[in-house]
Design a protein around this motif. Structure first.
Motif, PDB file in Angstrom:
ATOM      1  N   TRP A  60       4.143  -3.861   0.607  1.00 27.54           N
ATOM      2  CA  TRP A  60       3.350  -3.955  -0.615  1.00 27.54           C
ATOM      3  C   TRP A  60       1.927  -3.515  -0.282  1.00 27.54           C
ATOM      4  CZ3 TRP A  60       4.789  -6.047  -5.506  1.00 27.54           C
ATOM      5  CH2 TRP A  60       6.088  -6.569  -5.564  1.00 27.54           C
ATOM      6  N   SER A  61       1.214  -2.987  -1.257  1.00 25.60           N
ATOM      7  CA  SER A  61      -0.159  -2.534  -1.050  1.00 25.60           C
ATOM      8  C   SER A  61      -1.098  -3.169  -2.066  1.00 25.60           C
ATOM      9  CB  SER A  61      -0.250  -1.010  -1.191  1.00 25.60           C
ATOM     10  OG  SER A  61       0.441  -0.354  -0.156  1.00 25.60           O
ATOM     11  N   THR A 120       2.363   8.209  -5.432  1.00 27.12           N
ATOM     12  CA  THR A 120       3.739   7.864  -5.066  1.00 27.12           C
ATOM     13  C   THR A 120       4.733   8.816  -5.721  1.00 27.12           C
ATOM     14  OG1 THR A 120       5.216   5.988  -4.714  1.00 27.12           O
ATOM     15  CG2 THR A 120       4.262   6.177  -6.893  1.00 27.12           C
ATOM     16  N   ASP A 151       5.824   2.896  -0.225  1.00 21.22           N
ATOM     17  CA  ASP A 151       6.163   1.464  -0.200  1.00 21.22           C
ATOM     18  C   ASP A 151       7.567   1.164  -0.711  1.00 21.22           C
ATOM     19  OD1 ASP A 151       3.544   0.456   0.726  1.00 21.22           O
ATOM     20  OD2 ASP A 151       2.824   1.193  -1.192  1.00 21.22           O
ATOM     21  N   ARG A 189       4.200  -2.107  -5.330  1.00 26.39           N
ATOM     22  CA  ARG A 189       5.119  -1.252  -4.589  1.00 26.39           C
ATOM     23  C   ARG A 189       6.023  -0.579  -5.613  1.00 26.39           C
ATOM     24  NH1 ARG A 189      10.278  -3.092  -4.050  1.00 26.39           N
ATOM     25  NH2 ARG A 189      10.616  -1.612  -2.369  1.00 26.39           N
TER      26      ARG A 189
END
Length: 455
Positions: free
Chosen positions: A163-164, A146, A158, A178
């Motif tokens: 959300w992951s 990220t 995100d 996120r």
């Protein structure tokens, strides 16, 4: 002429399928990151061929690199020095977030700003990722991915709304993450973002499905996943900083806690001078002998200001859920006194050394014990902010709400308790979605004997 980070990024954006360009870019990225943290991280040549990089790019993915010395739970806190905006309890030294395993080195990941696999539960997500011959990313991989995304696109993964889920766990439960962008994630979720903050939610259940919850998968080059061996800590240990009640000057402790309220402006909220406010507060009674060893911490609780305003004054963010619900006592036994009062409380983990679900904790309370209230959560934070600052989350098991509609199923109609956690780099008063035992949480408990309490 030396290659700058800007030059390397420009070359990478122009030709993301050239292994030499990719190598140069990531060596410069990690040179600057290492310099910021006072470390050294050597980046080997990119092992993906030009054809493999073209396939990665065509699939909406991107390659990344995670040094082996930053790939584990025990070393994740070093990423906080490199990326200080992350501000997450998951990056504390001694944090509770375990990795399924510890991949390192080169990898490729889902690079869209919004997560794929949206609306899946844990089982379906794992199956879908496995069917593609991939694995779920580790939290460490996600952090560097990220940050790479921010460098290359100006956006975190995100950051908008999704959300992951990842291959990381708290107490055996898969959690999701996120990163905050500059704007609130969605119009119907008026959160207050803290740009760059890593959010790690640990209160989802395996079967929970949400339209903005997905996952991030990773692939590995032919050289493999570069797994780093690490024996997980058998038990999460927090600081042994229980105050010694025998050495406590009760008058001095009252003055200290009262000064904390004054510093936050509680006296002005009540239209009192500082002296008038302090004079209006009850004193600490000596600790009852039967409390010793289980309820050793005296606490001053203010009740004349609504908890919402108290939280605001104390710098405690209120989650979206707490802004739309009402907390009530579990029963009359747990109703707090009407006026300001003092009482003796258990320190974090003192009364319940091991993780315990709220219902189980309430069932084990002695006749002279009470579950904490939302006002007592605020009082504890004002008096002892070290708990939150070290990632110790506290549940008010004497108060409940049943208004949460996030999961939209029958299981949702259960009592949930307010808690204070470390979120976006500061304390937040929230509500756990599932009232189960969490390894990083303990219930707030006080003795039934109080001083004051008269409105």
């Amino acid at each position: 002429m030396p290659v700058t980070l800007e030059d390397a990024m420009a070359a990478y954006r122009a030709n993301p399928t050239d292994p030499d360009v990719v190598t140069s870019a990531f060596r410069e990225i990690w040179r600057e990151r290492a310099a910021a943290a006072g470390t050294v991280h050597d980046v080997p040549p990119c092992p993906y061929t030009a054809a493999e990089l073209a396939a990665v790019d065509a699939a909406g993915r991107r390659v990344g690199y995670l040094p082996a010395e930053l790939a584990t739970q025990r070393t994740r806190h070093r990423l906080a020095a490199i990326f200080p905006l992350l501000r997450s309890f998951a990056l504390f030294e001694g944090n509770p977030v375990t990795n399924l395993d510890n991949p390192s080195g080169w990898f490729d990941y889902d690079a869209g700003t919004d997560a794929p696999y949206l609306g899946s539960d844990e089982h379906d997500l794992v199956a879908a990722v496995a069917a593609e011959g991939r694995t779920l990313a580790s939290l460490n991989q996600y952090i560097v991915a990220t940050q790479d995304s921010k460098l290359l696109t100006g956006r975190y993964l995100d950051e908008r709304v999704t959300w992951s889920r990842f291959a990381h766990y708290i107490g055996g439960r898969m959690v999701c993450s996120r990163v905050d962008g500059p704007e609130p994630p969605a119009a119907d979720r008026p959160e207050e973002p803290n740009e760059g903050s890593l959010l790690v939610a640990f209160d989802l259940g395996p079967g929970d499905r949400v339209d903005y919850l997905g996952g991030r998968s990773v692939g590995a080059p032919s050289t493999g996943r570069g797994l780093v061996a690490e024996a997980p800590d058998p038990v999460l240990r927090y600081p042994d900083d229980l105050p010694d009640p025998a050495a406590l000057d009760l008058d001095g402790e009252l003055a200290r806690q009262a000064a904390g309220y004054v510093a936050l402006g509680f006296h002005r909220e009540l239209g009192l001078t500082e002296a008038e406010y302090v004079a209006s507060l009850p004193r600490f009674a000596p600790q009852p002998p039967e409390y010793r060893g289980r309820l050793d911490v005296p606490l001053l609780v203010e009740t004349r200001i609504p908890w919402e305003r108290q939280a605001d004054l104390a710098g405690i963010t209120r989650s979206v859920g707490t802004r739309t619900t009402t907390f009530v006592p579990i029963d009359e036994r747990h109703r707090e006194p009407a006026g300001p009062y003092t009482a003796w409380f258990a320190w974090f983990g003192q009364r319940f050394p091991d993780p315990v679900a709220p219902d189980e904790a309430r069932a084990e309370l002695a006749a002279d014990e009470r579950g904490g209230s939302v006002l007592e959560l605020v009082a504890q934070h004002v008096a002892h902010p070290v708990l939150n600052a070290t990632g110790r989350f506290v549940d008010a098991i004497g108060h409940e709400t049943r208004d949460i509609t996030f999961l939209k199923d029958e299981e949702n109609q259960v009592r949930r308790n307010p808690d204070i956690c470390y979120w976006r780099g500061k304390p937040e008063l929230g509500i756990a979605l599932h009232p189960v035992a969490y390894v990083n949480c303990r219930p707030l408990v006080r003795g039934s004997a109080v001083t004051g309490g008269v409105a």
